[in-house]
Enzyme design. Structure first.
Site, PDB file in Angstrom:
ATOM      1  N   LYS A 121     -14.452   1.417  14.475  1.00  0.00           N
ATOM      2  CA  LYS A 121     -13.348   0.935  14.630  1.00  0.00           C
ATOM      3  C   LYS A 121     -12.876   0.826  16.368  1.00  0.00           C
ATOM      4  O   LYS A 121     -12.088  -0.069  16.788  1.00  0.00           O
ATOM      5  CB  LYS A 121     -12.156   1.325  13.811  1.00  0.00           C
ATOM      6  CG  LYS A 121     -12.259   0.749  12.391  1.00  0.00           C
ATOM      7  CD  LYS A 121     -11.124   1.324  11.384  1.00  0.00           C
ATOM      8  CE  LYS A 121     -11.631   1.028  10.051  1.00  0.00           C
ATOM      9  NZ  LYS A 121     -10.860   1.747   8.932  1.00  0.00           N
ATOM     10  N   LYS A 153       8.157 -17.556 -10.108  1.00  0.00           N
ATOM     11  CA  LYS A 153       7.705 -16.642 -10.628  1.00  0.00           C
ATOM     12  C   LYS A 153       6.050 -17.217 -11.520  1.00  0.00           C
ATOM     13  O   LYS A 153       6.471 -18.289 -12.154  1.00  0.00           O
ATOM     14  CB  LYS A 153       8.598 -15.869 -11.919  1.00  0.00           C
ATOM     15  CG  LYS A 153       7.985 -14.521 -12.508  1.00  0.00           C
ATOM     16  CD  LYS A 153       8.857 -13.902 -13.471  1.00  0.00           C
ATOM     17  CE  LYS A 153       8.064 -13.093 -14.296  1.00  0.00           C
ATOM     18  NZ  LYS A 153       8.853 -12.443 -15.447  1.00  0.00           N
ATOM     19  N   ASN A 195       0.929  -1.223   0.032  1.00  0.00           N
ATOM     20  CA  ASN A 195       0.024   0.015   0.120  1.00  0.00           C
ATOM     21  C   ASN A 195       0.996   1.187   0.010  1.00  0.00           C
ATOM     22  O   ASN A 195       2.218   1.061   0.164  1.00  0.00           O
ATOM     23  CB  ASN A 195      -0.966  -0.132   1.303  1.00  0.00           C
ATOM     24  CG  ASN A 195      -0.204  -0.452   2.483  1.00  0.00           C
ATOM     25  OD1 ASN A 195       0.524   0.911   2.841  1.00  0.00           O
ATOM     26  ND2 ASN A 195      -0.333  -1.372   3.229  1.00  0.00           N
ATOM     27  N   ASP A 197      -5.223  -6.496   5.149  1.00  0.00           N
ATOM     28  CA  ASP A 197      -6.341  -7.073   5.649  1.00  0.00           C
ATOM     29  C   ASP A 197      -6.055  -8.373   4.974  1.00  0.00           C
ATOM     30  O   ASP A 197      -6.929  -9.435   5.627  1.00  0.00           O
ATOM     31  CB  ASP A 197      -7.626  -6.487   5.360  1.00  0.00           C
ATOM     32  CG  ASP A 197      -7.574  -5.353   6.214  1.00  0.00           C
ATOM     33  OD1 ASP A 197      -7.289  -5.147   7.283  1.00  0.00           O
ATOM     34  OD2 ASP A 197      -8.330  -4.513   5.719  1.00  0.00           O
ATOM     35  N   PHE A 199      -5.457   3.895  14.324  1.00  0.00           N
ATOM     36  CA  PHE A 199      -5.491   4.845  12.988  1.00  0.00           C
ATOM     37  C   PHE A 199      -6.511   4.478  12.064  1.00  0.00           C
ATOM     38  O   PHE A 199      -6.978   3.093  12.101  1.00  0.00           O
ATOM     39  CB  PHE A 199      -4.214   5.138  12.395  1.00  0.00           C
ATOM     40  CG  PHE A 199      -3.343   5.972  12.859  1.00  0.00           C
ATOM     41  CD1 PHE A 199      -2.677   5.765  14.098  1.00  0.00           C
ATOM     42  CD2 PHE A 199      -2.995   7.136  12.366  1.00  0.00           C
ATOM     43  CE1 PHE A 199      -1.785   6.827  14.697  1.00  0.00           C
ATOM     44  CE2 PHE A 199      -2.212   8.232  12.616  1.00  0.00           C
ATOM     45  CZ  PHE A 199      -1.775   7.956  13.993  1.00  0.00           C
ATOM     46  N   LYS A 235     -12.437  -2.398  18.463  1.00  0.00           N
ATOM     47  CA  LYS A 235     -11.036  -2.668  18.569  1.00  0.00           C
ATOM     48  C   LYS A 235     -10.400  -2.326  20.175  1.00  0.00           C
ATOM     49  O   LYS A 235      -9.441  -2.556  20.637  1.00  0.00           O
ATOM     50  CB  LYS A 235      -9.860  -2.175  17.660  1.00  0.00           C
ATOM     51  CG  LYS A 235     -10.276  -2.642  16.220  1.00  0.00           C
ATOM     52  CD  LYS A 235      -9.047  -2.404  15.131  1.00  0.00           C
ATOM     53  CE  LYS A 235      -9.848  -2.660  13.770  1.00  0.00           C
ATOM     54  NZ  LYS A 235      -8.700  -2.725  12.813  1.00  0.00           N
TER      55      LYS A 235
HETATM   56  N1  CTP Z   1      -4.930  -2.904  11.721  1.00  0.00           N
HETATM   57  C1  CTP Z   1      -4.265  -4.082  12.180  1.00  0.00           C
HETATM   58  N2  CTP Z   1      -4.400  -5.196  11.587  1.00  0.00           N
HETATM   59  C2  CTP Z   1      -4.918  -5.217  10.381  1.00  0.00           C
HETATM   60  C3  CTP Z   1      -5.678  -4.121   9.926  1.00  0.00           C
HETATM   61  C4  CTP Z   1      -5.602  -3.016  10.701  1.00  0.00           C
HETATM   62  O1  CTP Z   1      -3.520  -3.896  13.279  1.00  0.00           O
HETATM   63  N3  CTP Z   1      -4.978  -6.432   9.925  1.00  0.00           N
HETATM   64  C5  CTP Z   1      -4.819  -1.765  12.509  1.00  0.00           C
HETATM   65  C6  CTP Z   1      -4.131  -0.477  11.808  1.00  0.00           C
HETATM   66  O2  CTP Z   1      -2.684  -0.362  12.137  1.00  0.00           O
HETATM   67  C7  CTP Z   1      -5.178   0.585  12.139  1.00  0.00           C
HETATM   68  C8  CTP Z   1      -6.304   0.074  12.643  1.00  0.00           C
HETATM   69  O3  CTP Z   1      -6.206  -1.172  12.614  1.00  0.00           O
HETATM   70  O4  CTP Z   1      -4.549   1.316  13.482  1.00  0.00           O
HETATM   71  C9  CTP Z   1      -7.118   0.558  11.459  1.00  0.00           C
HETATM   72  O5  CTP Z   1      -6.560   0.168  10.112  1.00  0.00           O
HETATM   73  P1  CTP Z   1      -7.645   0.374   8.719  1.00  0.00           P
HETATM   74  O6  CTP Z   1      -6.748  -0.438   7.811  1.00  0.00           O
HETATM   75  O7  CTP Z   1      -7.972   1.671   8.906  1.00  0.00           O
HETATM   76  O8  CTP Z   1      -8.900  -0.582   9.255  1.00  0.00           O
HETATM   77  P2  CTP Z   1      -9.466  -1.717   9.198  1.00  0.00           P
HETATM   78  O9  CTP Z   1      -9.680  -2.326  10.677  1.00  0.00           O
HETATM   79  O10 CTP Z   1      -8.416  -2.840   8.161  1.00  0.00           O
HETATM   80  O11 CTP Z   1     -10.837  -1.658   8.523  1.00  0.00           O
HETATM   81  P3  CTP Z   1     -11.332  -1.557   7.135  1.00  0.00           P
HETATM   82  O12 CTP Z   1     -10.377  -2.325   6.278  1.00  0.00           O
HETATM   83  O13 CTP Z   1     -12.805  -2.153   7.165  1.00  0.00           O
HETATM   84  O14 CTP Z   1     -11.246  -0.272   6.868  1.00  0.00           O
END
Ligand code: CTP
Length: 399
Positions: free
Chosen positions: A338, A289, A209, A279, A324, A342
């Site tokens: 969130k 490859k 990302n 995620d 975040f 969380k």
């Molecule tokens: N986070 C995490 N582990 C994951 C995904 C996210 O610890 N697998 C943490 C990130 O470091 C951040 C927070 O969760 O502090 C929110 O991350 P974000 O990507 O905005 O949200 P998601 O929980 O992944 O939700 P969505 O994909 O539905 O936006």
């Protein structure tokens, strides 16, 4: 509070240099060991002898005075200091410090020191307001320097406006505040995650990302400057880790990041999860490859662990957990959900589609949403400045 603190007072050539005499005197009276460094221009306003008498220490002015020591003096003094205060700070020293010009003892020492540097700008109001000066101030602040705002009033040049060196008592109050912040997290452990995770697809391709790691690295730097033991666990990042970390762990995948975070979580007092964690990961990682064919390719993804959610389940009441939320729509609603899901103390929400906010770049626009439902809207600021606000809020929750 200033007892035995080693302070370098840098005096540059402005009419307000006379006030630096009283600042030196007050620093000395409050127990600090004060070494004055003057520029050649400053000597046109005050004498070396005045500072020498007041501080009881030698005053340094130029690189070449003691030729046999010249190559070490600016370095050893730079390393000796607990804090450097430049008062008054002219437009010239702010510009030189920003771009890294080292053409005299003071500017050279500013490049060599790792101590916190505090500037007290004082100059004509038009010079202060000039975009060049403001840009230098902003850039120094973004790198962690502190500024003591000039007072407004009638200036020596006859103009009226901002540009006066504040009264010595006010400068002292700022210095005491800065020293107290420098110790505010002493004895505390802060765990920060930053950057983006990488999920391999084959030995060549991966899913990643846009995270640059800048916000998380700035938070780690801010925690270091407050005296905390700081563990920074990073995914991919485009910036260098800050100095003074207790531990720096470089990880690649979400699984690796999870393991590193769990290893340091139990004794952490504050945990800030700024990392952009994938995620999903490819279900199968090809050993070789992946070769193209004439057909479309479907990649099957499987869920990664949600590290923050897991921490929220493990969290003790004495631990502060901050997450975040990077969103492109429904910012408040998603961030709020969130925060609850969380089990966070607060969440830092940013709409990454806004100009000046998000992954790349040095600035961000955030909202801080707390458990009690309160929302704090912050204007566009540098990531370093926001880190200071985030750490202030974390500290107040800790208390
Ligand atoms: N986070 C995490 N582990 C994951 C995904 C996210 O610890 N697998 C943490 C990130 O470091 C951040 C927070 O969760 O502090 C929110 O991350 P974000 O990507 O905005 O949200 P998601 O929980 O992944 O939700 P969505 O994909 O539905 O936006």
């Amino acid at each position: 509070m200033l007892k035995d603190k080693k302070v370098i007072l840098g005096v540059t050539g402005g009419i307000a240099a006379y006030k630096a005499v009283e600042i030196a005197s007050r620093l000395k009276k409050s127990g600090a060991v004060v070494r004055v460094v003057m520029t050649e221009e400053a000597k046109k306003f005050v004498t070396e002898l005045t500072f020498q008498e007041i501080t009881g220490q030698p005053v340094t002015c130029n690189m070449w005075a003691e030729v046999q020591h010249f190559n070490v003096a600016h370095i050893s003094l730079a390393q000796w200091a607990d804090l450097v205060l430049i008062a008054p700070a002219t437009a010239n020293i702010l510009a030189k410090a920003d771009v890294g010009i080292a053409d005299d003892f003071l500017s050279t020492m500013l490049l060599a020191t790792k101590a916190p540097v505090v500037y007290a700008p004082a100059m004509n109001t038009n010079m202060f307001r000039h975009p060049a000066t403001q840009a230098h101030i902003a850039s120094l602040k973004a790198r962690g320097a502190k500024m003591i705002e000039p007072a407004s009033g009638l200036l020596a040049c006859g103009a009226v406006g901002a540009g006066r060196l504040p009264e010595p008592a006010d400068v002292m109050a700022e210095i005491e505040k800065i020293f107290s912040v420098m110790r505010s997290l002493a004895g505390k452990k802060v765990l920060v995650t930053a950057g983006g995770t990488i999920e391999p697809l084959d030995p060549i391709r991966f899913i990643a990302n846009h995270s640059s790691g800048r916000q998380g690295y700035a938070i780690a730097a801010e925690a270091v400057s407050r005296g905390a033991e700081v563990v920074l666990i990073s995914g991919q990042a485009t910036v260098e880790p800050p100095a003074g970390l207790s531990k720096f762990v470089k990880t690649t995948t979400a699984h690796q990041m999870r393991a590193a975070v769990l290893a340091d979580f139990a004794d952490a007092d504050i945990v800030i999860k700024a990392a952009a964690v994938a995620d999903y990961r490819p279900k199968n990682v090809a050993e070789n490859k992946i070769k193209k064919t004439d057909r479309d390719l479907v990649i099957e993804l499987e869920r990664n662990p949600d590290i923050l959610k897991e921490l929220g389940e493990l969290k003790r009441p004495d631990q502060i957990l901050i997450g975040f939320a990077a969103e492109t729509q429904n910012l408040l609603q998603y961030a709020q959900s969130k925060l609850e899901k969380k089990n966070l103390d607060f969440i830092v929400a940013n709409d990454v589609s806004r100009q000046g906010a998000g992954f790349q770049g040095d600035t961000n626009i955030i909202k801080i949403i707390s458990r009690d439902g309160s929302t704090e809207d912050l204007p566009l600021m540098t990531k370093r400045e926001l880190s200071s606000v985030i750490m202030d809020r974390a500290e107040s929750k800790l208390k």
